[in-house]
Design a protein around this motif. Sequence first.
Motif: not given
Length: 308
Positions: A116-133, A302-308
């Motif tokens: 989840v942190v990977l996806v959050d960070e990729l979105i935050k830094w504009d590094k993800l263009r199309k899809a997440v599985l 709930a997941i984001h209560r653990f990611t900070t």
Amino acid sequence: MIESILITGANAGLGKETARQFALKQETKRVILFCRNRVRAAAAKKDLEEKTGKKIFEIVIGDVTDADSVRKAVGEISEPIDAVVLNAGGTIGKTAATPTPSGMNQLAATNILGNVVLVDELIKWDKLRKAVLAVSAEAVPGVKMLGVKRVSMSTSSVDEFVAVLDGSYFGKKFVALNAYSYVKYAETMWALSMARKYPQLKFVAVSPGNTKGTQAADSLPPPMRFMLNYVMMPIVFPLMGEMVHTLDVGAKRFVDAISDERYKSGVFYASKEGKLSGEMVDQSTFFPDLKDSSFQDNANAAIHRFTT
Ligand SMILES: NC(=O)c1ccc[n+]([C@@H]2O[C@H](COP(=O)([O-])OP(=O)(O)OC[C@H]3O[C@@H](n4cnc5c(N)ncnc54)[C@H](OP(=O)(O)O)[C@@H]3O)[C@@H](O)[C@H]2O)c1
């Protein structure tokens, strides 16, 4: 068209086979192997280069149970990527209930935290263009014939999901295989929530089905491992029909779900009810909780209560 892809847990099993299959597609220009161990990653890269005849693999080192290591890894990715497969995970074994510094136990952290942190960070830094599985499991909808019960939570509130993630939901009766279903359910609901939050990206949750030839059984207790490897997989499942398949078939589910437009954002795909192989179908047709947007958003919160 997916030209670049990052796969977590890409040095073995389904992750490595997914890397191989994507690399063989004509349009693929870059495959990032996200792994926790540099030696195992290098061995996988060498093997994949030999098997595909292509030199398009890169290694990024990160441990999905450690959010900071994932943030650091994303910092090393210079060019945006088209798609990610959140594959690192499993049933973990003896240390499943052990807490990690994040507050999630080892089981939840491996299957969810870093992915989840990977996806959050990729979105935050504009590094993800199309899809997440998000890699899910057939254990979520359950398999009646094998006595695997469908995940059933009493309220699906944020607090209830938090309890699943820190393990308190299971009290003293923590059984990793049972907790695994609930953890994969939380991850699946997160993916479905993200599909609504980011409509410009495709978010799918996919079970690979019951797949032979991975390291997954290694973490099971020895009697269960023996039963699975020497009785269920080679003898019982093949007799039951659509209950087991090979590694290439399991990984192809990921490749298809990401690349093929027939597979839609916001859907959890797995086998037909009661099966573990064969055609992939939308699980919400017989498991209506999956459609509940407040349950989905509660899992995400709930997941984001653990990611900070
Ligand atoms: N096989 C099945 O039938 C099946 C069925 C349903 C769902 N799944 C799911 O499919 C996914 C892949 O399973 P698999 O059967 O291919 O398992 P596997 O052979 O055990 O591979 C798991 C991969 O995840 C990596 N990994 C584990 N912990 C990690 C961490 N903390 N940080 C980074 N990478 C980590 C492993 O790396 P190391 O080599 O370093 O440990 C390995 O590359 C999992 O999410 C699993 O739950 C599998």
